[in-house]
Scaffold this motif. Structure first.
Motif, short mmCIF file in Angstrom:
data_model
loop_
_atom_site.label_atom_id
_atom_site.label_comp_id
_atom_site.label_asym_id
_atom_site.label_seq_id
_atom_site.Cartn_x
_atom_site.Cartn_y
_atom_site.Cartn_z
N GLY A 1 0.79 -1.21 0.00
CA GLY A 1 0.00 0.00 0.00
C GLY A 1 0.83 1.27 0.00
N ARG A 2 0.13 2.38 0.07
CA ARG A 2 0.81 3.68 -0.01
C ARG A 2 1.76 3.90 1.16
N SER B 1 5.49 4.93 0.45
CA SER B 1 5.97 6.21 0.98
C SER B 1 7.23 6.02 1.82
N LEU B 2 7.24 4.97 2.62
CA LEU B 2 8.43 4.67 3.43
C LEU B 2 9.63 4.41 2.53
N LEU C 1 9.46 0.64 -8.18
CA LEU C 1 8.23 0.88 -7.43
C LEU C 1 7.01 0.23 -8.06
N HIS C 2 6.16 -0.28 -7.19
CA HIS C 2 4.89 -0.88 -7.58
C HIS C 2 3.82 -0.13 -6.79
N GLU D 1 -7.76 3.73 -3.90
CA GLU D 1 -7.74 2.31 -4.22
C GLU D 1 -8.48 1.60 -3.08
N TYR D 2 -9.69 1.17 -3.32
CA TYR D 2 -10.52 0.63 -2.26
C TYR D 2 -10.07 -0.76 -1.80
N LEU D 3 -9.70 -1.61 -2.77
CA LEU D 3 -9.39 -3.02 -2.46
C LEU D 3 -10.54 -3.67 -1.70
#
Length: 424
Positions: free
Chosen positions: A215-216, A220-221, A232-233, A319-321
């Motif tokens: 996830g984001r 971000s980390l 990056l993915h 992105e709800y997932l």
């Protein structure tokens, strides 16, 4: 950031990660020299181990599932392994083994006027650190693709999947051993301490590439802390656009699959964009096909379906997932392109259209890693692309883009052949 508080524990984690890196580097040097037959044998033997230890994997996965609480259904689905999913992991390893060797390929060859002959050939990257969340089968896919491409890999899965990951990595190690290859070519960071992630991102002496898949928060980390090159993915805020020329029945079926087949994967559609000319006919049929999916629409969509919730600006970038889908009504193709370009995460977007010129315009204009025509966004997957499996979907533009398989986990070097030439 450290889950543990003592300096001694922090030093232990540092030592553990450093040791993993040293061992991986040694293993990578040996694996790079291994034959394609050895690497393929390792994958086939690992597949046998996965099948033989299926019960142990499922038992470990049950322990992982028992240890979590307050997680949504989509997260639990990503974490859950079943007999079919374990079998699919083994099938993926065998599929990867059957593929052509990505190493030693001559990518280009040219002769210079001075008689030098130069070849550009594919080689492994070296040591890859794969940092991923929740889905334990990612470790199997990543390990297999790295072995196939001659790379050693250090796997750092989500803490929730630690028990499952231990057994899966043991199966991969058994396959390597059976093929006479170093078991350290696939290693697991066997700790829940989050400091290990930061340490991997700083391991410039031993790690050649970091691939985050999550996830984001994770991305971000990585963007903040990484000193090692990264692939990056990013998240999959994917769109399915229904053009005025679309076959309504066909489009309903495609979007239903794109959203609801598995809501918790990065290839799921999160927003449907509909031309105004067909919205009144299209939207009620789509809503009926989606079952318990919760719709959030703009003002025009709410006029057509008064019971749906109002979409906010946050929804367009989410992105709800999960079983939530946002709905945007647009005037035409130009407005659709502008909306998708503004809100897409660059993963996968699709157009439903029987107008080939409109489809070509959309596919040319949308700057995403994967752009589809009349197909479910859930086909954005390395296995569906014939790669056997994927290490993820790269959303950047450097080195690799889209599904990353074994071929995308290689670099290249130049081999220069002379006959005594000296430069003036």
């Amino acid at each position: 950031m450290n889950d543990m508080s003592t300096d001694s524990t922090e030093m232990d984690v540092t030592a553990v990660v450093a040791n993993l890196g040293r061992r991986a580097k040694e293993a990578a040097q040996k694996l790079a020299l291994a034959s394609a037959e050895q690497r393929n044998l390792a994958l086939n033997e690992a597949a046998k181990e996965l099948r033989a230890r299926a019960r142990a994997i499922l038992a470990a996965n049950a322990t992982d599932l028992d240890s979590i609480s307050d997680k949504d259904a989509a997260f639990i689905d990503r974490l859950t392994l079943t007999e079919d999913r374990v079998a699919a992991m083994a099938d993926a390893l065998e599929s990867i083994a059957k593929q052509s060797d990505p190493l030693g390929r001559t990518l280009a060859s040219f002769d210079r006027p001075n008689g030098l002959k130069i070849d550009r050939v594919s080689v492994p990257i070296g040591v890859i650190a794969m940092i991923y969340e929740s889905r334990p089968n990612v470790g199997s896919d990543a390990g297999a693709l790295c072995v196939k491409s001659g790379n050693a890999v250090i796997l750092r899965g989500g803490s929730e999947s630690l028990h499952s990951s231990r057994v899966i990595v043991a199966c991969l190690a058994a396959g390597l051993k059976a093929a006479g290859l170093p078991e350290d070519a696939v290693q697991l960071v066997d700790t829940r301490d989050r400091e290990a992630v930061k340490l991997l991102l700083h391991s410039t002496d031993t790690v050649d590439l970091v691939i985050p898949r999550g996830g984001r928060g994770l991305v971000s980390l990585v963007q903040k802390e990484a000193r090692v090159p990264t692939l990056l993915h990013l998240d999959g805020n994917n769109h399915s656009y229904i053009h005025e020329s679309a076959d309504i029945e066909n489009a309903v079926g495609i979007v239903q699959n794109a959203k609801m087949r598995r809501t918790g994967i990065c290839g799921a559609t999160e927003c449907v964009v509909i031309d105004r000319k067909i919205a009144a006919r299209m939207l009620p049929l789509l809503a009926a096909s989606l079952g318990d999916c919760k719709l959030r629409g703009d003002a025009e969509a709410q006029v057509i379906l008064p019971d749906i919730a109002a979409a906010t600006d946050v929804d367009w970038d989410t992105e709800y997932l999960s079983n939530i889908l946002s709905v945007k009504i647009v005037e035409d193709l130009s407005e659709a392109i502008a909306f998708v370009q503004a809100h897409s995460s660059g993963h996968t977007d699709a157009i439903m259209s029987d107008d080939m010129e409109a489809a070509k315009r959309f596919m040319s204009a949308i700057d995403s890693a994967v752009v589809m025509h009349n197909a479910s966004t859930q086909f954005a997957d390395g296995g569906e692309f014939g790669m056997g499996a994927e290490i993820g979907i790269a959303t950047g533009k450097m080195h690799a883009r889209g599904p990353v398989g074994a071929e995308q986990l290689t670099s290249f070097k130049y081999l220069v052949f002379g006959s005594g030439q000296q430069r003036v």
